[in-house]
Design a protein around this motif. Structure first.
Motif, PDB file in Angstrom:
ATOM      1  N   SER A  24      63.895  48.292  12.384  1.00 18.21           N
ATOM      2  CA  SER A  24      62.503  48.483  12.002  1.00 18.21           C
ATOM      3  C   SER A  24      62.351  49.826  11.303  1.00 18.21           C
ATOM      4  CB  SER A  24      61.614  48.449  13.251  1.00 18.21           C
ATOM      5  OG  SER A  24      61.800  49.642  14.017  1.00 18.21           O
ATOM      6  N   GLU A  25      61.178  50.089  10.763  1.00 13.39           N
ATOM      7  CA  GLU A  25      60.831  51.423  10.305  1.00 13.39           C
ATOM      8  C   GLU A  25      60.602  52.316  11.529  1.00 13.39           C
ATOM      9  OE1 GLU A  25      60.816  52.572   7.210  1.00 13.39           O
ATOM     10  OE2 GLU A  25      61.530  50.597   6.536  1.00 13.39           O
ATOM     11  N   PRO A  26      60.705  53.641  11.381  1.00 11.70           N
ATOM     12  CA  PRO A  26      60.390  54.516  12.525  1.00 11.70           C
ATOM     13  C   PRO A  26      58.972  54.254  13.027  1.00 11.70           C
ATOM     14  CG  PRO A  26      61.456  55.769  10.778  1.00 11.70           C
ATOM     15  CD  PRO A  26      61.171  54.407  10.206  1.00 11.70           C
ATOM     16  N   LEU A  27      58.836  54.222  14.348  1.00 14.81           N
ATOM     17  CA  LEU A  27      57.537  53.918  14.946  1.00 14.81           C
ATOM     18  C   LEU A  27      56.567  55.081  14.738  1.00 14.81           C
ATOM     19  CD1 LEU A  27      58.690  52.342  18.332  1.00 14.81           C
ATOM     20  CD2 LEU A  27      57.784  51.127  16.338  1.00 14.81           C
ATOM     21  N   ALA A  28      55.348  54.754  14.384  1.00 13.42           N
ATOM     22  CA  ALA A  28      54.314  55.775  14.217  1.00 13.42           C
ATOM     23  C   ALA A  28      53.719  56.182  15.552  1.00 13.42           C
ATOM     24  CB  ALA A  28      53.224  55.263  13.284  1.00 13.42           C
ATOM     25  N   GLU A  29      53.818  55.307  16.567  1.00  8.27           N
ATOM     26  CA  GLU A  29      53.252  55.606  17.879  1.00  8.27           C
ATOM     27  C   GLU A  29      54.073  54.900  18.946  1.00  8.27           C
ATOM     28  OE1 GLU A  29      49.827  52.091  17.633  1.00  8.27           O
ATOM     29  OE2 GLU A  29      49.271  54.202  17.420  1.00  8.27           O
ATOM     30  N   ARG A  30      53.824  55.270  20.188  1.00  7.88           N
ATOM     31  CA  ARG A  30      54.514  54.681  21.331  1.00  7.88           C
ATOM     32  C   ARG A  30      54.273  53.176  21.360  1.00  7.88           C
ATOM     33  NH1 ARG A  30      55.529  56.418  27.017  1.00  7.88           N
ATOM     34  NH2 ARG A  30      55.020  54.708  28.451  1.00  7.88           N
ATOM     35  N   LEU A  31      55.346  52.413  21.674  1.00 11.12           N
ATOM     36  CA  LEU A  31      55.262  50.952  21.757  1.00 11.12           C
ATOM     37  C   LEU A  31      55.819  50.519  23.103  1.00 11.12           C
ATOM     38  CD1 LEU A  31      54.810  48.106  20.495  1.00 11.12           C
ATOM     39  CD2 LEU A  31      57.178  48.272  19.641  1.00 11.12           C
ATOM     40  N   GLU A  32      54.984  49.861  23.905  1.00 10.32           N
ATOM     41  CA  GLU A  32      55.420  49.372  25.212  1.00 10.32           C
ATOM     42  C   GLU A  32      55.611  47.859  25.160  1.00 10.32           C
ATOM     43  OE1 GLU A  32      52.950  50.504  28.452  1.00 10.32           O
ATOM     44  OE2 GLU A  32      52.826  52.604  27.845  1.00 10.32           O
ATOM     45  N   ILE A  33      56.673  47.390  25.805  1.00 14.72           N
ATOM     46  CA  ILE A  33      56.871  45.954  25.972  1.00 14.72           C
ATOM     47  C   ILE A  33      57.027  45.666  27.463  1.00 14.72           C
ATOM     48  CG2 ILE A  33      57.862  45.597  23.684  1.00 14.72           C
ATOM     49  CD1 ILE A  33      60.632  45.476  24.994  1.00 14.72           C
ATOM     50  N   LEU A  34      56.562  44.494  27.872  1.00 14.21           N
ATOM     51  CA  LEU A  34      56.631  44.085  29.274  1.00 14.21           C
ATOM     52  C   LEU A  34      56.801  42.568  29.303  1.00 14.21           C
ATOM     53  CD1 LEU A  34      56.368  44.723  32.318  1.00 14.21           C
ATOM     54  CD2 LEU A  34      53.890  44.418  32.058  1.00 14.21           C
ATOM     55  N   GLY A  35      57.988  42.126  29.681  1.00 13.86           N
ATOM     56  CA  GLY A  35      58.272  40.694  29.690  1.00 13.86           C
ATOM     57  C   GLY A  35      59.574  40.395  28.984  1.00 13.86           C
ATOM     58  N   ALA A  36      59.692  39.180  28.465  1.00 18.52           N
ATOM     59  CA  ALA A  36      60.937  38.721  27.844  1.00 18.52           C
ATOM     60  C   ALA A  36      60.747  38.583  26.331  1.00 18.52           C
ATOM     61  CB  ALA A  36      61.365  37.382  28.430  1.00 18.52           C
ATOM     62  N   PRO A  37      61.375  39.450  25.545  1.00 16.94           N
ATOM     63  CA  PRO A  37      61.391  39.211  24.103  1.00 16.94           C
ATOM     64  C   PRO A  37      62.106  37.892  23.798  1.00 16.94           C
ATOM     65  CG  PRO A  37      62.104  41.452  24.615  1.00 16.94           C
ATOM     66  CD  PRO A  37      62.059  40.697  25.904  1.00 16.94           C
ATOM     67  N   VAL A  38      61.753  37.270  22.688  1.00 17.97           N
ATOM     68  CA  VAL A  38      62.368  36.001  22.293  1.00 17.97           C
ATOM     69  C   VAL A  38      62.806  36.116  20.835  1.00 17.97           C
ATOM     70  CG1 VAL A  38      62.016  33.528  21.926  1.00 17.97           C
ATOM     71  CG2 VAL A  38      60.979  34.653  23.901  1.00 17.97           C
ATOM     72  N   VAL A  39      64.045  35.697  20.575  1.00 19.47           N
ATOM     73  CA  VAL A  39      64.557  35.650  19.211  1.00 19.47           C
ATOM     74  C   VAL A  39      64.558  34.197  18.764  1.00 19.47           C
ATOM     75  CG1 VAL A  39      66.507  36.171  17.692  1.00 19.47           C
ATOM     76  CG2 VAL A  39      66.007  37.672  19.633  1.00 19.47           C
ATOM     77  N   GLY A  40      63.824  33.904  17.705  1.00 13.80           N
ATOM     78  CA  GLY A  40      63.847  32.581  17.101  1.00 13.80           C
ATOM     79  C   GLY A  40      64.765  32.603  15.894  1.00 13.80           C
ATOM     80  N   LEU A  41      65.769  31.739  15.882  1.00 13.62           N
ATOM     81  CA  LEU A  41      66.792  31.768  14.834  1.00 13.62           C
ATOM     82  C   LEU A  41      66.942  30.410  14.169  1.00 13.62           C
ATOM     83  CD1 LEU A  41      69.671  33.735  16.625  1.00 13.62           C
ATOM     84  CD2 LEU A  41      68.260  34.577  14.735  1.00 13.62           C
ATOM     85  N   GLU A  42      67.105  30.449  12.865  1.00 11.45           N
ATOM     86  CA  GLU A  42      67.595  29.295  12.127  1.00 11.45           C
ATOM     87  C   GLU A  42      68.987  29.689  11.652  1.00 11.45           C
ATOM     88  OE1 GLU A  42      66.078  26.400   8.552  1.00 11.45           O
ATOM     89  OE2 GLU A  42      64.678  27.109  10.098  1.00 11.45           O
ATOM     90  N   LEU A  43      69.999  28.885  12.004  1.00 13.06           N
ATOM     91  CA  LEU A  43      71.373  29.330  11.810  1.00 13.06           C
ATOM     92  C   LEU A  43      72.301  28.156  11.525  1.00 13.06           C
ATOM     93  CD1 LEU A  43      72.873  28.418  14.661  1.00 13.06           C
ATOM     94  CD2 LEU A  43      71.710  30.423  15.544  1.00 13.06           C
ATOM     95  N   THR A  44      73.492  28.503  11.049  1.00 13.39           N
ATOM     96  CA  THR A  44      74.607  27.564  10.946  1.00 13.39           C
ATOM     97  C   THR A  44      75.849  28.254  11.499  1.00 13.39           C
ATOM     98  OG1 THR A  44      75.299  28.289   8.741  1.00 13.39           O
ATOM     99  CG2 THR A  44      73.655  26.513   8.859  1.00 13.39           C
ATOM    100  N   VAL A  45      76.808  27.450  11.977  1.00 12.58           N
ATOM    101  CA  VAL A  45      78.105  27.962  12.413  1.00 12.58           C
ATOM    102  C   VAL A  45      79.194  27.066  11.830  1.00 12.58           C
ATOM    103  CG1 VAL A  45      77.251  29.021  14.539  1.00 12.58           C
ATOM    104  CG2 VAL A  45      77.989  26.648  14.550  1.00 12.58           C
TER     105      VAL A  45
END
Length: 296
Positions: A24-45
């Motif tokens: 990401s770009e450098p954060l301009a302010e404090r960022l709090e997260i609480l819980g489970a981040p989720v990555v959504g991917l479209e992919l091939t292998v």
């Protein structure tokens, strides 16, 4: 990791160098997260069996990075853990990868980094063949469980120290020790990661004596993980563990050794158990097991 001293994730730059990363770009302010981040991917292998690993890290101004949370998905389990299905090489798949629940505050000026990889040794056993994964960035995304600042935040009570039963009266005979080494063979490319420790089984104390029953206790463990970047089937895990008890001239010990390797179709597990009273061997057992990989 068991959460003990020295068990927190280290600088992620070496893992980042072997991953596909997005900053990401450098954060301009404090960022709090609480819980489970989720990555959504479209992919091939390009293989019928593959993993995808996602790591969310905080990047400091000096370039170092700290892992905040991570998640792993065996892509043969993309639809069901009960009924895994091989992948069709080259086919486009859409998957959702939840990361571990976490509470974290990213500081202003820091960056968020998402790292994607197909291996995470020694947390994950490598797939039978090297895997090339392609992610379609326009159709992929990261969902963050952002916790916005609240007016009641100043009234929240800080967490207190964890509670537990008091340790028994105990005299440490020698300090606990724990160290890690990483050795690289320039000729073969093999990397050996070793973790060794010695303790008494009571918090961070080393081997020592329990006063109430006049008993000396000690525990040693050695974990060794070997891998080669060009050959997933060269992976090998070895664990040796020993517990000793002593009172006066009487002593007993229990020692175990296990090793795990794999072929393209099976895991090969070997184990050894020995119990001694003094110098006398009172019990010994050795065994081998062959376990089908079933898409792992």
């Amino acid at each position: 990791s068991d959460g003990g001293e020295g068990e927190a994730p280290g600088d992620q730059r070496e893992d980042d160098a072997g991953s596909l990363t997005f900053d990401s770009e450098p954060l301009a302010e404090r960022l709090e997260i609480l819980g489970a981040p989720v990555v959504g991917l479209e992919l091939t292998v390009d293989r019928p069996a593959a993993f995808v690993v996602a790591r969310l890290s905080e990047v400091f101004p000096d370039g170092s990075s700290t892992r905040v949370t991570h998640g792993c998905l065996n892509l043969t389990h993309r639809s069901s853990h009960e009924y895994p299905e091989p992948l069709e090489p080259g086919r486009r798949y859409t998957v959702r990868l939840p990361l571990r629940d976490v509470a974290h505050a990213f500081a202003p000026g820091r960056r968020l980094r998402l790292g994607l990889s197909t291996t995470y040794w020694p947390i994950l056993w490598p797939s039978p063949e090297p895997v090339t994964l392609a992610a379609f960035t326009g159709a992929s995304h990261l969902e963050l469980p952002v916790r916005p600042p609240g007016t009641e935040d100043d009234r929240l009570r800080p967490f207190e120290d964890a509670e537990g039963a008091p340790f028994p009266a105990y005299t440490e005979l020698r300090p606990a020790r724990s160290y890690r080494t990483i050795d690289r063979d320039p000729a073969t490319g093999e990397v050996t990661y070793t973790i060794s420790s010695e303790d008494g089984g009571f918090g961070t104390a080393g081997p020592g004596r329990l006063h109430a029953i006049d008993l000396e206790v000690g525990h040693t463990m050695r974990r060794c993980y070997r891998s080669r970047p060009d050959d997933p089937l060269a992976a090998r895990s070895e664990v040796a563990d020993e517990i000793t008890l002593r009172r006066g001239e009487w002593s007993v010990s229990v020692a175990t050794e296990t090793s795990l390797t794999a072929t393209s179709t099976t895991f090969e597990l070997a184990g050894k158990f020995e119990a001694h009273e003094g110098d006398a061997l009172v019990m010994s057992r050795r065994w081998r097991r062959r376990i089908p990989r079933h898409g792992v």
